[in-house]
Design a protein around this motif. Structure first.
Motif, mmCIF file in Angstrom:
data_model
loop_
_atom_site.group_PDB
_atom_site.id
_atom_site.type_symbol
_atom_site.label_atom_id
_atom_site.label_comp_id
_atom_site.label_asym_id
_atom_site.label_seq_id
_atom_site.Cartn_x
_atom_site.Cartn_y
_atom_site.Cartn_z
ATOM 1 N N LEU A 111 -0.878 8.721 -5.513
ATOM 2 C CA LEU A 111 -2.037 7.850 -5.687
ATOM 3 C C LEU A 111 -3.262 8.670 -6.064
ATOM 4 C CD1 LEU A 111 -1.677 5.645 -2.489
ATOM 5 C CD2 LEU A 111 -1.067 5.034 -4.820
ATOM 6 N N PRO A 112 -4.209 8.056 -6.789
ATOM 7 C CA PRO A 112 -5.449 8.766 -7.112
ATOM 8 C C PRO A 112 -6.492 8.675 -5.995
ATOM 9 C CG PRO A 112 -5.409 6.670 -8.234
ATOM 10 C CD PRO A 112 -4.082 6.806 -7.523
ATOM 11 N N PHE A 113 -6.069 8.246 -4.813
ATOM 12 C CA PHE A 113 -6.959 8.180 -3.645
ATOM 13 C C PHE A 113 -6.141 8.432 -2.391
ATOM 14 C CE2 PHE A 113 -5.544 3.764 -4.364
ATOM 15 C CZ PHE A 113 -5.086 3.402 -3.113
ATOM 16 N N ASP A 114 -6.831 8.794 -1.322
ATOM 17 C CA ASP A 114 -6.167 8.931 -0.025
ATOM 18 C C ASP A 114 -6.182 7.576 0.675
ATOM 19 O OD1 ASP A 114 -5.534 11.595 -0.268
ATOM 20 O OD2 ASP A 114 -7.278 12.302 0.843
ATOM 21 N N VAL A 115 -5.072 7.203 1.248
ATOM 22 C CA VAL A 115 -4.945 5.920 1.944
ATOM 23 C C VAL A 115 -5.648 6.011 3.297
ATOM 24 C CG1 VAL A 115 -3.333 4.250 2.935
ATOM 25 C CG2 VAL A 115 -2.773 5.406 0.783
ATOM 26 N N LYS A 116 -6.585 5.088 3.521
ATOM 27 C CA LYS A 116 -7.299 5.031 4.795
ATOM 28 C C LYS A 116 -7.018 3.734 5.545
ATOM 29 C CE LYS A 116 -10.924 8.126 3.318
ATOM 30 N NZ LYS A 116 -12.322 8.240 2.928
ATOM 31 N N ARG A 117 -6.337 2.792 4.870
ATOM 32 C CA ARG A 117 -6.009 1.523 5.532
ATOM 33 C C ARG A 117 -4.786 0.935 4.839
ATOM 34 N NH1 ARG A 117 -8.927 -4.032 4.924
ATOM 35 N NH2 ARG A 117 -9.882 -2.940 3.200
ATOM 36 N N VAL A 118 -3.915 0.337 5.642
ATOM 37 C CA VAL A 118 -2.724 -0.348 5.147
ATOM 38 C C VAL A 118 -2.679 -1.715 5.794
ATOM 39 C CG1 VAL A 118 -0.194 -0.346 5.081
ATOM 40 C CG2 VAL A 118 -1.451 1.829 4.915
#
Length: 141
Positions: free
Chosen positions: A35-42
């Motif tokens: 992903l082009p971002f870090d996951v902070k919420r799912v």
């Protein structure tokens, strides 16, 4: 901070890695790799009644990857000038939705599960929930 032009042409379907096994497939999504971002919420949506719609909002700064973990549904994307519809129906494909895009989730199949990976923790201030406010916000950009 990610750089982008906030239009529907920058919302793309990504093929996610699929590890095939006769006992069942596995897809892994890792920060910094897929992903082009870090996951902070799912979060995930499920038991959506037939004929119901979800979404109906935009985000000012949030990036999302939307995946049909099970079943299918359509994502209607609107950048204030153009619209397009993306059908999601395979768990190893996800739709990248960038900030500044109005989105609606429609046509849920029975048993569909919509999995969303988000770049930020929940913040009500990031939401634009009225389309008229979205149009005003876009006109300032």
């Amino acid at each position: 901070m990610l750089s982008y032009v906030s239009d529907i042409h920058n919302c793309n379907v990504l093929e996610l890695p699929k590890n095939h096994n006769p006992a069942g497939n596995l897809t892994v999504i890792q920060n910094g790799l897929h992903l082009p971002f870090d996951v902070k919420r799912v979060y995930y949506l499920y038991d959506v009644p037939g004929g119901s719609d979800r979404g109906g909002h935009a985000h000012k700064g949030l990036h999302q990857l939307i995946v049909a973990a099970s079943g299918s549904f359509d994502v209607v994307l609107d950048d204030g000038k153009q619209k397009k519809i993306i059908q999601l129906n395979r768990p190893n494909f996800g739709l990248m939705v960038i900030p500044g895009i109005w989105r609606e989730l429609v046509n849920f199949s029975s048993g569909a599960i919509c999995l969303v990976l988000a770049s930020e923790k929940y913040s009500e201030d990031d939401y634009i929930r009225e389309y008229s406010e979205f149009e005003k916000w876009k006109s300032l950009k």
